[in-house]
Design a protein around this motif. Structure first.
Motif, PDB file in Angstrom:
ATOM      1  N   MET A   1       3.485  -7.601  10.067  1.00 22.40           N
ATOM      2  CA  MET A   1       3.627  -7.889   8.813  1.00 22.40           C
ATOM      3  C   MET A   1       4.155  -6.934   7.942  1.00 22.40           C
ATOM      4  N   HIS A   2       4.952  -7.068   6.879  1.00 17.94           N
ATOM      5  CA  HIS A   2       5.483  -6.014   6.028  1.00 17.94           C
ATOM      6  C   HIS A   2       4.536  -5.734   5.118  1.00 17.94           C
ATOM      7  N   SER A   3       4.418  -4.402   4.800  1.00 18.35           N
ATOM      8  CA  SER A   3       3.449  -3.912   3.650  1.00 18.35           C
ATOM      9  C   SER A   3       4.032  -4.373   2.253  1.00 18.35           C
ATOM     10  N   VAL A   4       3.027  -4.546   1.328  1.00 16.34           N
ATOM     11  CA  VAL A   4       3.620  -4.991  -0.137  1.00 16.34           C
ATOM     12  C   VAL A   4       3.277  -3.812  -1.006  1.00 16.34           C
ATOM     13  N   ALA A   5       4.424  -3.581  -1.829  1.00 18.79           N
ATOM     14  CA  ALA A   5       4.243  -2.154  -2.697  1.00 18.79           C
ATOM     15  C   ALA A   5       3.153  -2.639  -3.715  1.00 18.79           C
ATOM     16  N   ALA A   6       2.209  -1.525  -4.315  1.00 17.20           N
ATOM     17  CA  ALA A   6       1.404  -1.738  -5.380  1.00 17.20           C
ATOM     18  C   ALA A   6       2.124  -2.135  -6.480  1.00 17.20           C
ATOM     19  N   GLY A   7       1.349  -3.038  -7.050  1.00 16.76           N
ATOM     20  CA  GLY A   7       1.983  -3.720  -8.344  1.00 16.76           C
ATOM     21  C   GLY A   7       2.528  -5.030  -7.963  1.00 16.76           C
ATOM     22  N   SER A   8       2.202  -5.386  -6.642  1.00 15.61           N
ATOM     23  CA  SER A   8       2.874  -6.721  -6.314  1.00 15.61           C
ATOM     24  C   SER A   8       2.204  -7.857  -6.932  1.00 15.61           C
ATOM     25  N   PHE A   9       3.119  -8.666  -7.284  1.00 16.39           N
ATOM     26  CA  PHE A   9       2.661 -10.149  -7.917  1.00 16.39           C
ATOM     27  C   PHE A   9       2.038 -10.952  -6.632  1.00 16.39           C
ATOM     28  N   VAL A  10       2.597 -10.773  -5.799  1.00 13.58           N
ATOM     29  CA  VAL A  10       2.273 -11.879  -4.329  1.00 13.58           C
ATOM     30  C   VAL A  10       0.732 -11.414  -4.109  1.00 13.58           C
ATOM     31  N   ARG A  11       0.428 -10.167  -4.207  1.00 15.56           N
ATOM     32  CA  ARG A  11      -0.753  -9.591  -3.771  1.00 15.56           C
ATOM     33  C   ARG A  11      -1.689  -9.697  -4.721  1.00 15.56           C
ATOM     34  N   LEU A  12      -1.612  -9.538  -5.944  1.00 13.40           N
ATOM     35  CA  LEU A  12      -2.647  -9.665  -7.012  1.00 13.40           C
ATOM     36  C   LEU A  12      -2.860 -11.066  -7.126  1.00 13.40           C
TER      37      LEU A  12
END
Length: 332
Positions: A1-12
């Motif tokens: 699984m690729h990491s997601v950069a901080a500020g990612s809409f997908v994560r929030l």
């Protein structure tokens, strides 16, 4: 699984992030009727919210407005519960990246800070220095310019969807000042808030953005003006020193910086350099070299907290009373 950069809409906007934000939103407030009703079917509400965010169809639901007349007349705006959750999830995702650059003596937000710590630092510098300069921004929240605030966010964010979400939240907040209730207040009837300006008094994003908007001022005072003893709580800030002429020069430089960089003005009643042997008022407390005493504002807040005990719940009430007790015991 690729990491997601901080500020990612997908994560929030994930269900996990929204659930955590909901847990934080309801902390200490579960007895409030609207939050209790939301909690009964929280899973359904959060899944619906996540789907709307993922489809880019979510829009802020607006604010419930009220006028509070004590200690002064203010327009209070409470966002919808879903809006609070989105704001909390957004700040949980992007906040730490910005907060790492906040100076140690900016006390308005971030864990481990707050008004009590600001008071204790103010007291310490009152005892260490001969003079102080206390300044305050005129109509601060109503004067915040969305375009400038958006640029401050965009400096560290490159996620288009996150920036789009921020733009929607800023526009919804500014709409508060265009409402009939806002325009009924003399403050805004005589001098209307222009479109594209204003953050409402209420909500996580407004409070946090109020700290971010003047972060540049903090660094200007510390790095360019070389004022070591400087603290800020939102738009109230104080400089301490032993040279009254240096403080007066700093006053002029700060006024110019605010006007040029943030399109803000200082209150005309503030700005006199005073000796620290003279007691002052800060965050509702009377501060002298002998220690702290609660002023009228602090006493009103404490009485209101006691009146709201049944809504706050025992845990939140206990934390609040311990904070007041800790401050008031700092006399030596």
């Amino acid at each position: 699984m690729h990491s997601v950069a901080a500020g990612s809409f997908v994560r929030l906007s994930s269900v996990v992030a929204l659930w955590r934000a909901w847990q934080e939103t309801r902390r200490g407030k579960r007895r409030q009727p609207r939050l209790a009703a939301f909690d009964l079917d929280a899973d359904t509400h959060l899944i619906r919210l996540q789907r709307a965010l993922a489809a880019d169809t979510w829009q802020p639901g607006g604010y419930r407005l009220a006028i509070v007349r004590e200690p002064k007349t203010r327009l209070i705006a409470a966002p919808e519960i879903a809006d609070r959750i989105v704001q909390r999830a957004l700040l949980d995702e992007i906040g730490p990246g910005y907060e790492r650059s906040f100076i140690d003596h900016s006390f308005a937000c971030c864990r481990g800070r707050g008004p009590q710590r600001a008071l204790l630092q103010y007291l310490a510098w009152t005892r260490e220095h001969r003079f102080r300069l206390s300044l305050d921004v005129r109509r601060y929240f109503a004067s915040i310019e969305h375009a400038t605030l958006y640029r401050l966010f965009a400096r560290r964010l490159d996620d288009r969807r996150t920036l789009s979400l921020i733009a929607r939240l800023l526009a919804a907040g500014g709409a508060v000042y265009q409402s009939p209730l806002a325009r009924s207040l003399p403050e805004f009837a005589d001098e209307a808030v222009a479109p594209g300006r204003g953050m409402p008094l209420g909500g996580y994003l407004s409070h946090w953005s109020g700290a971010l908007y003047l972060d540049g001022l903090d660094h200007f005072v510390k790095r360019s003006l070389k004022i070591g003893a400087y603290l800020r709580y939102m738009d109230d800030f104080t400089l301490f020193g032993d040279d009254p002429y240096a403080l007066a020069e700093a006053h002029a430089a700060i006024s110019e910086w605010l006007r040029n960089e943030r399109k803000l003005e200082l209150k005309p009643t503030a700005g006199a350099v005073q000796p620290t042997t003279q007691p002052s008022t800060f965050l509702g407390f009377r501060v002298s070299r002998a220690g702290l005493l609660p002023g009228p504002k602090a006493r009103r807040r404490l009485r209101q907290r006691l009146r709201d005990a049944s809504v706050l719940g025992p845990d939140r009430l206990t934390r609040g009373l311990r904070a007041y007790r800790g401050v008031l015991l700092t006399l030596g």
